[in-house]
Motif scaffolding. Structure first.
Motif, PDB file in Angstrom:
ATOM      1  N   TYR A  80       0.624  -1.125  -0.149  1.00 10.00           N
ATOM      2  CA  TYR A  80       0.029   0.006  -0.074  1.00 10.00           C
ATOM      3  C   TYR A  80       0.862   1.260  -0.129  1.00 10.00           C
ATOM      4  O   TYR A  80       0.582   2.164  -0.824  1.00 10.00           O
ATOM      5  CB  TYR A  80      -0.892  -0.165   1.205  1.00 10.00           C
ATOM      6  N   ASN A  81       1.661   1.319   0.795  1.00  7.02           N
ATOM      7  CA  ASN A  81       2.648   2.599   0.975  1.00  7.02           C
ATOM      8  C   ASN A  81       3.625   2.666  -0.359  1.00  7.02           C
ATOM      9  O   ASN A  81       3.725   3.886  -0.830  1.00  7.02           O
ATOM     10  CB  ASN A  81       3.737   2.050   1.929  1.00  7.02           C
ATOM     11  N   TYR A  82       3.935   1.462  -0.872  1.00  3.46           N
ATOM     12  CA  TYR A  82       4.569   1.842  -2.215  1.00  3.46           C
ATOM     13  C   TYR A  82       3.774   2.249  -3.355  1.00  3.46           C
ATOM     14  O   TYR A  82       4.222   3.118  -4.104  1.00  3.46           O
ATOM     15  CB  TYR A  82       5.210   0.525  -2.961  1.00  3.46           C
ATOM     16  N   LEU A  83       2.537   1.918  -3.284  1.00  4.19           N
ATOM     17  CA  LEU A  83       1.615   2.259  -4.267  1.00  4.19           C
ATOM     18  C   LEU A  83       1.077   3.736  -4.102  1.00  4.19           C
ATOM     19  O   LEU A  83       0.600   4.366  -5.201  1.00  4.19           O
ATOM     20  CB  LEU A  83       0.448   1.282  -4.679  1.00  4.19           C
ATOM     21  N   MET A  84       0.552   3.970  -2.818  1.00  5.02           N
ATOM     22  CA  MET A  84      -0.167   5.298  -2.587  1.00  5.02           C
ATOM     23  C   MET A  84       0.756   6.413  -2.288  1.00  5.02           C
ATOM     24  O   MET A  84       0.541   7.403  -2.489  1.00  5.02           O
ATOM     25  CB  MET A  84      -1.150   4.883  -1.433  1.00  5.02           C
ATOM     26  N   HIS A  85       1.973   5.930  -2.131  1.00  5.47           N
ATOM     27  CA  HIS A  85       2.965   7.079  -1.521  1.00  5.47           C
ATOM     28  C   HIS A  85       4.251   7.024  -2.469  1.00  5.47           C
ATOM     29  O   HIS A  85       5.400   7.119  -2.252  1.00  5.47           O
ATOM     30  CB  HIS A  85       3.445   7.158  -0.252  1.00  5.47           C
ATOM     31  N   MET A  86       3.980   6.893  -3.973  1.00  2.00           N
ATOM     32  CA  MET A  86       4.961   6.560  -4.840  1.00  2.00           C
ATOM     33  C   MET A  86       6.200   7.742  -4.769  1.00  2.00           C
ATOM     34  O   MET A  86       7.370   7.507  -4.980  1.00  2.00           O
ATOM     35  CB  MET A  86       4.395   6.237  -6.162  1.00  2.00           C
ATOM     36  N   GLU A  87       5.541   9.036  -4.674  1.00  2.00           N
ATOM     37  CA  GLU A  87       6.797  10.153  -4.463  1.00  2.00           C
ATOM     38  C   GLU A  87       7.807   9.887  -3.408  1.00  2.00           C
ATOM     39  O   GLU A  87       8.749  10.717  -3.620  1.00  2.00           O
ATOM     40  CB  GLU A  87       5.767  11.293  -4.397  1.00  2.00           C
ATOM     41  N   LEU A  88       7.395   9.111  -2.350  1.00  2.00           N
ATOM     42  CA  LEU A  88       8.420   8.856  -1.459  1.00  2.00           C
ATOM     43  C   LEU A  88       9.634   7.797  -1.749  1.00  2.00           C
ATOM     44  O   LEU A  88      10.629   7.812  -0.835  1.00  2.00           O
ATOM     45  CB  LEU A  88       7.924   8.642  -0.208  1.00  2.00           C
ATOM     46  N   PHE A  89       9.446   7.071  -2.898  1.00  2.00           N
ATOM     47  CA  PHE A  89      10.415   6.038  -3.227  1.00  2.00           C
ATOM     48  C   PHE A  89      10.955   6.353  -4.674  1.00  2.00           C
ATOM     49  O   PHE A  89      10.186   6.683  -5.591  1.00  2.00           O
ATOM     50  CB  PHE A  89       9.610   4.594  -3.087  1.00  2.00           C
ATOM     51  N   ASN A  90      12.012   5.744  -4.686  1.00  2.00           N
ATOM     52  CA  ASN A  90      12.656   5.684  -6.128  1.00  2.00           C
ATOM     53  C   ASN A  90      11.611   4.654  -6.888  1.00  2.00           C
ATOM     54  O   ASN A  90      11.638   3.661  -6.286  1.00  2.00           O
ATOM     55  CB  ASN A  90      14.175   5.383  -6.145  1.00  2.00           C
TER      56      ASN A  90
END
Length: 191
Positions: A80-90
């Motif tokens: 969920y975090n990867y998909l909903m907060h993509m701007e936080l991850f490369n």
């Protein structure tokens, strides 16, 4: 019991089975990618990008601060975090963690039923996949080369399911093509 041991010995030692060889290479590659390769990387770089050690911890693997920082027991939390907060991850972190976890286990779902008829059953293949994935997650945590993440176990299992059904579809297509070729050859003989 003796018959089972002899059957296992015959299968592994008395016949050269290319599937056993391929499966062995796969397990070696999986272990290297997820555990031993990371150990080598950490030794060479003297940095560990796979395991977080809080500054206020006592640097022991069973320290509660380290445990909390390096475990995820909530299903779909990291996904969920990867998909909903993509701007936080490369993007490479997202792709490697999501797609990599699936892709690494597709061969397991494909090879197990070919390796042994016992694994032609969906539930047996999934149980082995879950057990292997759980073992890898525990080892990654204990060796400090990765975090224990329930999402990895879920994604690994999805990969095995995809591999299992890819094998089933392959067999169906093979049988369909084989039957079609037999019908064509019979039709040519009648002419």
């Amino acid at each position: 019991m003796n018959k089972k041991i002899n059957a296992i010995k015959n299968f592994f030692f008395n016949t050269w089975n290319p599937i056993v060889f391929i499966f062995g290479i796969y397990i070696f590659a999986l272990s290297f990618i997820l555990i031993f390769g990371r150990m080598i990387n950490i030794l060479g770089n003297h940095q560990n990008a796979f395991f977080f050690i809080p500054s206020n911890s006592n640097n022991h693997v069973f320290d509660m601060k380290i445990f909390i920082a390096n475990t995820n027991f909530i299903p779909f939390n990291n996904i969920y975090n990867y998909l909903m907060h993509m701007e936080l991850f490369n993007i490479d972190i997202i792709v490697n963690n999501l797609m990599g976890s699936i892709l690494l286990f597709i061969p397991l779902g494909f090879l197990l039923p070919v390796l042994n008829k016992k694994f032609n059953r969906f539930n047996k293949t999934i149980k082995i996949s879950l057990a292997l994935s759980l073992t890898i997650e525990i080892l990654q945590y204990l060796f400090r080369v990765g975090q224990f993440d329930i999402d990895d176990i879920i994604l690994n299992t999805i990969g095995s399911i995809l591999g299992f059904y890819a094998l089933k579809v392959t067999f169906l297509l093979y049988n369909f093509i084989l039957k079609t070729n037999v019908k064509k050859s019979k039709a040519q003989i009648k002419i």
